[in-house]
Write a protein that holds these residues in place. Structure first.
Motif, PDB file in Angstrom:
ATOM      1  N   ALA A  61      39.795  42.883  -4.468  1.00 22.21           N
ATOM      2  CA  ALA A  61      39.596  41.849  -3.449  1.00 22.21           C
ATOM      3  C   ALA A  61      38.268  41.131  -3.631  1.00 22.21           C
ATOM      4  N   ILE A  62      37.290  41.803  -4.224  1.00 22.71           N
ATOM      5  CA  ILE A  62      35.993  41.176  -4.494  1.00 22.71           C
ATOM      6  C   ILE A  62      36.048  40.339  -5.773  1.00 22.71           C
ATOM      7  N   LEU A  63      36.738  40.858  -6.788  1.00 25.59           N
ATOM      8  CA  LEU A  63      36.772  40.173  -8.076  1.00 25.59           C
ATOM      9  C   LEU A  63      37.695  38.956  -8.074  1.00 25.59           C
ATOM     10  N   ALA A  64      38.734  38.967  -7.248  1.00 27.02           N
ATOM     11  CA  ALA A  64      39.681  37.842  -7.239  1.00 27.02           C
ATOM     12  C   ALA A  64      39.005  36.517  -6.906  1.00 27.02           C
ATOM     13  N   PRO A  65      38.153  36.423  -5.865  1.00 27.09           N
ATOM     14  CA  PRO A  65      37.460  35.146  -5.621  1.00 27.09           C
ATOM     15  C   PRO A  65      36.555  34.724  -6.764  1.00 27.09           C
ATOM     16  N   LEU A  66      35.974  35.687  -7.476  1.00 24.72           N
ATOM     17  CA  LEU A  66      35.145  35.353  -8.634  1.00 24.72           C
ATOM     18  C   LEU A  66      35.982  34.686  -9.716  1.00 24.72           C
ATOM     19  N   ILE A  67      37.168  35.238  -9.956  1.00 26.60           N
ATOM     20  CA  ILE A  67      38.058  34.647 -10.954  1.00 26.60           C
ATOM     21  C   ILE A  67      38.484  33.247 -10.530  1.00 26.60           C
ATOM     22  N   PHE A  68      38.819  33.085  -9.245  1.00 24.00           N
ATOM     23  CA  PHE A  68      39.211  31.760  -8.758  1.00 24.00           C
ATOM     24  C   PHE A  68      38.054  30.764  -8.877  1.00 24.00           C
ATOM     25  N   THR A  69      36.848  31.218  -8.546  1.00 17.84           N
ATOM     26  CA  THR A  69      35.687  30.319  -8.583  1.00 17.84           C
ATOM     27  C   THR A  69      35.406  29.846 -10.004  1.00 17.84           C
ATOM     28  N   VAL A  70      35.372  30.790 -10.927  1.00 19.44           N
ATOM     29  CA  VAL A  70      35.095  30.435 -12.326  1.00 19.44           C
ATOM     30  C   VAL A  70      36.234  29.615 -12.914  1.00 19.44           C
ATOM     31  N   GLY A  71      37.468  30.032 -12.645  1.00 21.02           N
ATOM     32  CA  GLY A  71      38.624  29.367 -13.236  1.00 21.02           C
ATOM     33  C   GLY A  71      38.862  27.961 -12.722  1.00 21.02           C
ATOM     34  N   PHE A  72      38.502  27.704 -11.455  1.00 20.53           N
ATOM     35  CA  PHE A  72      38.738  26.378 -10.883  1.00 20.53           C
ATOM     36  C   PHE A  72      37.520  25.465 -11.001  1.00 20.53           C
ATOM     37  N   TYR A  73      36.337  26.035 -10.885  1.00 14.92           N
ATOM     38  CA  TYR A  73      35.129  25.208 -10.812  1.00 14.92           C
ATOM     39  C   TYR A  73      34.698  24.678 -12.182  1.00 14.92           C
ATOM     40  N   LEU A  74      34.637  25.549 -13.165  1.00 13.99           N
ATOM     41  CA  LEU A  74      34.103  25.139 -14.465  1.00 13.99           C
ATOM     42  C   LEU A  74      34.924  24.053 -15.164  1.00 13.99           C
ATOM     43  N   PRO A  75      36.270  24.123 -15.187  1.00 12.21           N
ATOM     44  CA  PRO A  75      37.008  23.101 -15.926  1.00 12.21           C
ATOM     45  C   PRO A  75      36.878  21.684 -15.350  1.00 12.21           C
ATOM     46  N   LEU A  76      36.711  21.540 -14.027  1.00 12.72           N
ATOM     47  CA  LEU A  76      36.723  20.213 -13.408  1.00 12.72           C
ATOM     48  C   LEU A  76      35.369  19.772 -12.876  1.00 12.72           C
ATOM     49  N   LYS A  77      34.358  20.612 -13.043  1.00 13.37           N
ATOM     50  CA  LYS A  77      33.056  20.294 -12.464  1.00 13.37           C
ATOM     51  C   LYS A  77      32.505  18.957 -12.961  1.00 13.37           C
ATOM     52  N   PHE A  78      32.460  18.761 -14.280  1.00 13.15           N
ATOM     53  CA  PHE A  78      31.826  17.567 -14.840  1.00 13.15           C
ATOM     54  C   PHE A  78      32.686  16.320 -14.605  1.00 13.15           C
ATOM     55  N   VAL A  79      33.998  16.491 -14.605  1.00 16.19           N
ATOM     56  CA  VAL A  79      34.884  15.359 -14.327  1.00 16.19           C
ATOM     57  C   VAL A  79      34.653  14.848 -12.913  1.00 16.19           C
ATOM     58  N   MET A  80      34.530  15.770 -11.947  1.00 18.33           N
ATOM     59  CA  MET A  80      34.313  15.373 -10.567  1.00 18.33           C
ATOM     60  C   MET A  80      32.913  14.809 -10.342  1.00 18.33           C
ATOM     61  N   GLN A  81      31.952  15.286 -11.104  1.00 18.84           N
ATOM     62  CA  GLN A  81      30.606  14.735 -10.994  1.00 18.84           C
ATOM     63  C   GLN A  81      30.575  13.273 -11.418  1.00 18.84           C
ATOM     64  N   LEU A  82      31.372  12.913 -12.430  1.00 21.87           N
ATOM     65  CA  LEU A  82      31.447  11.522 -12.861  1.00 21.87           C
ATOM     66  C   LEU A  82      32.042  10.635 -11.774  1.00 21.87           C
ATOM     67  N   ARG A  83      32.845  11.228 -10.893  1.00 15.49           N
ATOM     68  CA  ARG A  83      33.434  10.468  -9.781  1.00 15.49           C
ATOM     69  C   ARG A  83      32.564  10.531  -8.532  1.00 15.49           C
ATOM     70  N   GLY A  84      31.423  11.183  -8.627  1.00 14.98           N
ATOM     71  CA  GLY A  84      30.517  11.277  -7.493  1.00 14.98           C
ATOM     72  C   GLY A  84      30.914  12.303  -6.454  1.00 14.98           C
ATOM     73  N   VAL A  85      31.672  13.329  -6.857  1.00 17.88           N
ATOM     74  CA  VAL A  85      32.158  14.356  -5.925  1.00 17.88           C
ATOM     75  C   VAL A  85      31.340  15.624  -6.117  1.00 17.88           C
ATOM     76  N   ASP A  86      30.787  16.142  -5.023  1.00 14.51           N
ATOM     77  CA  ASP A  86      30.125  17.451  -5.053  1.00 14.51           C
ATOM     78  C   ASP A  86      31.237  18.501  -5.094  1.00 14.51           C
ATOM     79  N   TYR A  87      31.550  18.944  -6.309  1.00 16.63           N
ATOM     80  CA  TYR A  87      32.772  19.726  -6.481  1.00 16.63           C
ATOM     81  C   TYR A  87      32.675  21.118  -5.865  1.00 16.63           C
ATOM     82  N   ALA A  88      31.505  21.708  -5.814  1.00 15.96           N
ATOM     83  CA  ALA A  88      31.371  23.014  -5.163  1.00 15.96           C
ATOM     84  C   ALA A  88      31.737  22.909  -3.686  1.00 15.96           C
TER      85      ALA A  88
END
Length: 284
Positions: A61-88
């Motif tokens: 239950a502790i590790l699952a959010p870590l996997i979701f955070t890394v798996g969802f945040y890293l791939p789209l972080k820079f793309v969303m930054q180019l659109r001016g979105v604070d992706y976190a």
């Protein structure tokens, strides 16, 4: 005087009109246990929580959010930054909801396992209050959800998520997340109680979670979807939950945004709650 002689003397006294005092039956020192519904609930909840700790489910239950955070945040972080979105800030609600959905899948596996190994049937033959097994499973699910929610918020803080709308909005965020978890867990528990295969139950619940999650405004804004599917994406429950929780974290949620999300949640709760109680208490 022997026992036979005593019996003859007693018979003579009865025949002569006398009376014999018969000693009262001794009350047994051990009484039959009759635990209350509260005691039963505490015992079953403690049993499930201890099993979760013993077999490492709390760690999952502790590790699952870590996997979701890394798996969802890293791939789209820079793309969303180019659109001016604070992706976190944008992504945090869907990470929390994925963690809550994971808890619901665990609840379905638990109910299906108890059904498959005969534990549920055994409880129904004992003087256990009918609703107690379901309430115990939901209580242990609340513990798992609270742990998972705490972990998700800590990991979110690491990537830059912040509560900027004040304490009460943050409390509303957490409360709403737990309400979503309970709602989904009731629906999943009902499916698990009607099934005898924990693996098949988990697989059946994973697909709708992925489809609704991907086709929502939790990962990307509405304008990132083709125009023909935007009405569905905008109005489905995951998107409405995301809108409300995003505002709770930043700026404060308004009634116009909160109402659709609350209506979806309470509507699902009104369906899943009775269904879960029926599935749990039915006699096979």
């Amino acid at each position: 005087m022997t026992v036979t002689a005593k019996s003859l003397v007693a018979q003579n006294r009865v025949q002569q009109g006398g009376t014999i005092s018969v000693p009262a039956k001794r009350v047994g020192a051990h009484r039959r246990a009759n635990p209350s519904g509260l005691q039963q609930w505490l015992a079953l909840t403690g049993r499930t929580v201890w099993t979760m700790i013993r077999y490492g489910e709390i760690l999952v239950a502790i590790l699952a959010p870590l996997i979701f955070t890394v798996g969802f945040y890293l791939p789209l972080k820079f793309v969303m930054q180019l659109r001016g979105v604070d992706y976190a800030q944008f992504l945090m609600p869907i990470i929390v909801m994925q963690a809550m959905a994971f808890t619901a899948i665990s609840a379905s596996q638990l109910s299906a396992m108890e059904n498959a190994n005969g534990f549920s049937t055994r409880l129904k033959t004992m003087p256990v209050v009918d609703a107690v097994p379901l309430l115990a499973r939901m209580s242990s699910g609340v513990v798992r959800s609270a742990v998972s929610l705490t972990a998700a918020l800590l990991f979110g803080h690491v990537i830059g998520f912040r509560f900027s709308a004040g304490f009460w909005q943050a409390a509303l965020f957490c409360s709403f997340a737990m309400l979503i978890s309970i709602t989904l867990s009731l629906g999943a528990d009902a499916i698990g109680s009607l099934s005898k295969s924990p693996e098949a139950t988990a697989q059946a619940l994973t697909l709708p979670q992925l489809i609704l999650g991907m086709l929502s405004c939790g990962f990307v804004p509405e304008d990132g979807f083709p125009e023909w599917i935007r009405p569905f994406v905008r109005n489905q429950p995951i998107s409405q939950f995301s809108f409300a929780m995003r505002d709770m974290a930043e700026g404060g949620v308004t009634a116009s945004v909160l109402f659709p999300a609350a209506a979806w949640c309470l509507g699902l709760l009104a369906v899943f709650g009775p269904l879960a109680f029926w599935a749990s208490m039915r006699r096979q």
